[in-house]
Design a protein around this motif. Sequence first.
Motif: not given
Length: 220
Positions: A16-33
Amino acid sequence: MTDLLVLGGSGRTGTHVLAQAAERGHRVRALVRDPSAVHAPTGVELIQGTPANIDDIRKAAHGTRGVISMLNNARASDNPWAKPVSPPMFMTDAARNTLTVMAEQGIRRIVLTSSQGAGDDWARLNPLVKAFINLSNIKVGFTDHTGVDQVVRASDTDWTLARAVALSDRPATGPLRAGDANVTTPGRWINRADLARFLLDSVDEETWIRRAPLVWNARG
């Protein structure tokens, strides 16, 4: 410049954080396994690694201005009473690594999910609830959340610890309520989508800095 580093982005709240951050126009980097297992929206860059490895965090954090962490202890199943399978104090060690990297790279803002009853909120729980926690598998998570609470409070950062009540996978309902633990009687539930909104609002609006509010849905 990438706005946010997200830790725990593959989890049920993290998606949900990734989806909502993208909707707000944030550029996001996520560290995932495992990036291949994450369906990331446009605007989200996936970096393979683990917050247990400080060098992975260094790589993922480079050029970001803030961190949102939804890390939690893994369990043998989605049942909240299931046996923990994460290394002991996984969240605390990851928070310590993250704070070290933030100091190295001059990143000030961090918002983390916590739990009702963690840290100094433990004193507010009634004795029966405390006994139940201490005799069940969830004690491990409470101990780890308290460790996170301690290392974050000792840091020189603009931190927020969002102490969620029981989490629900129901659709977002809003409105949210939030209040300091020592003066607040919270509701019973918070929907993960609404919790994600609170985490992002805390970053975007620069609210709840150096505070640990309880967060819950006003209805539902």
